[in-house]
Write an enzyme that holds these catalytic residues in place. Structure first.
Site, PDB file in Angstrom:
ATOM      1  N   ILE A 181     -26.397  53.251 -89.649  1.00 18.53           N
ATOM      2  CA  ILE A 181     -26.370  54.582 -90.262  1.00 18.53           C
ATOM      3  C   ILE A 181     -26.767  54.508 -91.728  1.00 18.53           C
ATOM      4  O   ILE A 181     -27.621  55.278 -92.195  1.00 18.53           O
ATOM      5  CB  ILE A 181     -24.984  55.233 -90.093  1.00 18.53           C
ATOM      6  CG1 ILE A 181     -24.598  55.299 -88.614  1.00 18.53           C
ATOM      7  CG2 ILE A 181     -24.982  56.629 -90.713  1.00 18.53           C
ATOM      8  CD1 ILE A 181     -25.588  56.036 -87.730  1.00 18.53           C
ATOM      9  N   HIS A 186     -29.172  56.564 -75.760  1.00 18.84           N
ATOM     10  CA  HIS A 186     -28.683  57.493 -74.744  1.00 18.84           C
ATOM     11  C   HIS A 186     -29.526  58.757 -74.706  1.00 18.84           C
ATOM     12  O   HIS A 186     -30.012  59.232 -75.733  1.00 18.84           O
ATOM     13  CB  HIS A 186     -27.223  57.855 -75.029  1.00 18.84           C
ATOM     14  CG  HIS A 186     -26.287  56.698 -74.912  1.00 18.84           C
ATOM     15  ND1 HIS A 186     -25.771  56.275 -73.716  1.00 18.84           N
ATOM     16  CD2 HIS A 186     -25.773  55.867 -75.854  1.00 18.84           C
ATOM     17  CE1 HIS A 186     -24.967  55.227 -73.920  1.00 18.84           C
ATOM     18  NE2 HIS A 186     -24.958  54.964 -75.213  1.00 18.84           N
ATOM     19  N   ILE A 209     -28.228  50.691 -76.475  1.00 15.82           N
ATOM     20  CA  ILE A 209     -28.764  51.752 -75.637  1.00 15.82           C
ATOM     21  C   ILE A 209     -29.163  52.948 -76.498  1.00 15.82           C
ATOM     22  O   ILE A 209     -28.450  53.325 -77.420  1.00 15.82           O
ATOM     23  CB  ILE A 209     -27.706  52.218 -74.607  1.00 15.82           C
ATOM     24  CG1 ILE A 209     -27.232  51.045 -73.741  1.00 15.82           C
ATOM     25  CG2 ILE A 209     -28.250  53.343 -73.741  1.00 15.82           C
ATOM     26  CD1 ILE A 209     -28.308  50.373 -72.960  1.00 15.82           C
ATOM     27  N   CYS A 218     -29.556  28.158 -74.932  1.00 14.31           N
ATOM     28  CA  CYS A 218     -28.632  27.198 -75.551  1.00 14.31           C
ATOM     29  C   CYS A 218     -27.905  27.783 -76.751  1.00 14.31           C
ATOM     30  O   CYS A 218     -27.056  27.115 -77.346  1.00 14.31           O
ATOM     31  CB  CYS A 218     -29.365  25.917 -75.939  1.00 14.31           C
ATOM     32  SG  CYS A 218     -30.251  25.980 -77.506  1.00 14.31           S
ATOM     33  N   LYS A 229     -17.978  55.549 -72.288  1.00 11.56           N
ATOM     34  CA  LYS A 229     -18.997  55.682 -71.252  1.00 11.56           C
ATOM     35  C   LYS A 229     -18.859  54.639 -70.149  1.00 11.56           C
ATOM     36  O   LYS A 229     -19.658  54.612 -69.223  1.00 11.56           O
ATOM     37  CB  LYS A 229     -20.387  55.624 -71.885  1.00 11.56           C
ATOM     38  CG  LYS A 229     -20.660  56.814 -72.815  1.00 11.56           C
ATOM     39  CD  LYS A 229     -22.046  56.738 -73.410  1.00 11.56           C
ATOM     40  CE  LYS A 229     -22.336  57.997 -74.212  1.00 11.56           C
ATOM     41  NZ  LYS A 229     -21.458  58.160 -75.376  1.00 11.56           N
ATOM     42  N   CYS A 270     -37.178  26.701 -82.379  1.00 16.04           N
ATOM     43  CA  CYS A 270     -36.313  27.166 -81.286  1.00 16.04           C
ATOM     44  C   CYS A 270     -37.096  27.083 -79.981  1.00 16.04           C
ATOM     45  O   CYS A 270     -38.015  27.871 -79.755  1.00 16.04           O
ATOM     46  CB  CYS A 270     -35.846  28.598 -81.549  1.00 16.04           C
ATOM     47  SG  CYS A 270     -34.942  29.357 -80.178  1.00 16.04           S
TER      48      CYS A 270
END
Length: 480
Positions: free
Chosen positions: A12, A49, A47, A436, A249, A399
């Protein structure tokens, strides 16, 4: 003096900083942690929504649907991972079916596009791994999945490039109201500003209390999750919900934008937004509930468990209004789910509130609201070769699980808001996100951080302050 000081740099605060960076204003962001996106923003369901759950006429309903509309274009401009995959809310009996009808009617009133109710067979045709007990489902094609900390970082970094100042490790400890300004006392310094915006998330009630007025009660709620390996990522192709309850939810099953499967959360009342621990009982409850939706989930594929704390308050709606006891402060608080979905619309709305309070929103003649990020493994072969030719560090994979290169890690370290921790690199570049969970690349990332920032390896953090990994050197001279 600053025009506006934003307290808190989760999704926000970052969204508002990005929104305000296009105007001719001096904007300051104060964050109590050592990085942005350190609270609920890094521990949520990721998510976007659709907007059928909020009660029509509420601020939550208005800003959820508007935020969902804005999200795809925003993520395109900022090069943030986002996929509009749609959602299904499942019904298992007649009571659930009636609840779907209520959600459908909410969605229609709220302006959710193309929402419809499916039969159990239609739902299983779309999602073959759904439970045979599903008798109906609410389908909302506008729902999506997103990289929440990626969006927060992108907005905050872009805001900084456009002149916004971000101060980390600067928790607000007090405020002093003056006739035409507010002085904020923080852990780093004192700052004078014409207006303050309270975007402190789970700590928003504490900032409110500094004005001398208690406007709402904090009622934080913890949610626990399983993150499964990418081998389980295609088990479902939509966001799968159960019918919501008063607690939230419910437990969902969804893909993530990184290709994993996410399962959770539960809802447990807690005393503090710091209560992010996981529990055996909580995770067992998540496991049992998730298998009601998709009984083939293999939780042995879990690579990480985590928990986030929702900024629930005694008020049912979002709190976006001037403070009662401090007319130069705007509260943007109680931003529970669907706060992430609504974030760009919340920023837009908060800016309009600031304008009503006296801020002049004059557009800058030049403003660049875009950002790009190099993701080496996604580049065509010819572009990879050219990048390595220009900078050989892109040819060194650090990585292995996620194929993240040294070049990407170094770029993250020298970004507009430099990280000071291994998890800060993880959120920016993706190193440590894989199977990992940093077991292989963690020491290499630590070494690169130490080298690039000129830090003693003993001072490199895992994440927040106090999370040092090394305690000293052994007799042989190696770190321990």
């Amino acid at each position: 003096m600053y025009d506006i000081a934003i307290v808190g740099c989760g999704i926000i605060g970052a969204s508002l900083a990005y929104q305000l960076s296009q105007y001719d204003l001096q904007v300051l962001v104060l964050e109590k942690e050592n990085d942005v996106a350190m609270g609920t923003t890094k521990a949520n369901s990721a998510i976007v929504h659709a907007g059928y759950d909020p009660e029509p006429g509420t601020l939550i309903a208005k800003l959820n649907v508007r935020g969902s509309e804005m999200m795809e274009e925003l993520c395109r401009k900022l090069d943030v991972r986002y996929k509009r995959i749609g959602s299904l809310v499942l019904a298992f009996d007649e009571n659930d079916r009636k609840h779907l009808e209520k959600l459908y009617n909410n969605g229609v009133k709220n302006g959710v596009p193309d929402i419809r109710i499916l039969s159990g067979k239609e739902a299983r045709d779309m999602e073959p791994n759904l439970s045979k007990q599903v008798c109906a489902a609410l389908y909302a094609p506008s729902a999506g999945i997103i990289d929440p900390w990626g969006l927060c970082l992108a907005e905050a970094e872009t805001a900084v490039r456009n002149g916004v100042t971000v101060k980390l490790r600067s928790g607000v400890t007090g405020l002093e109201q003056r006739p035409d300004s507010i002085v904020l006392h923080t852990e780093s310094s004192d700052y004078e500003t014409r207006y303050v915006v309270n975007c402190a998330g789970g700590w928003g009630h504490e900032i409110c209390a500094l004005t001398g007025e208690t406007e709402w009660e904090a009622m934080p709620s913890r949610g626990e999750y399983y993150l499964l390996d990418k081998s389980s990522g295609n088990l479902v192709n939509h966001v799968i919900f159960q019918c919501p309850t008063a607690a939230g939810k419910g437990v969902l099953v969804t893909q993530t934008v990184h290709g994993n499967l996410l399962v959770g959360p539960n809802a447990v009342p807690v005393q503090s937004p710091y209560s992010r621990e996981t529990s055996l009982a909580g995770l067992d409850a998540v496991a049992e509930a998730s298998r009601k939706s998709v009984d083939g989930i293999d939780l042995r594929q879990s690579i990480r468990n985590f928990a986030g704390v929702r900024a629930v308050t005694s008020e049912s709606d979002f709190i976006i209004r001037p403070a009662k006891a401090c007319p130069r402060m705007l509260h943007v608080a109680g931003i529970k789910s669907p706060g992430l979905s609504a974030a760009p619309a919340i920023a837009e709305y908060a800016a309009s509130q600031l304008e009503q309070m006296g801020i002049v929103l004059k557009k800058k003649p030049e403003w660049d609201g875009t950002r790009t990020q190099i993701r080496f493994k996604e580049l065509p072969q010819a572009e990879k070769a050219e990048l390595i030719r220009k900078d050989p560090r892109y040819g060194r994979v650090i990585c292995r699980c996620e194929t993240i290169t040294e070049g990407e890690i170094v770029a993250a370290i020298h970004s507009p808001i430099p990280p000071c921790s291994i998890d800060g690199i993880k959120r920016r570049a993706g190193a440590g996100m894989g199977r990992c969970q940093g077991g292989f690349c963690g020491p290499r990332v630590l070494s690169i951080l130490s080298r690039e920032l000129g830090m003693n390896p003993l001072d490199v953090l895992q994440d927040g302050d106090g999370t040092k990994l090394l305690i000293g050197e052994t007799k042989g001279g190696t770190m321990a």
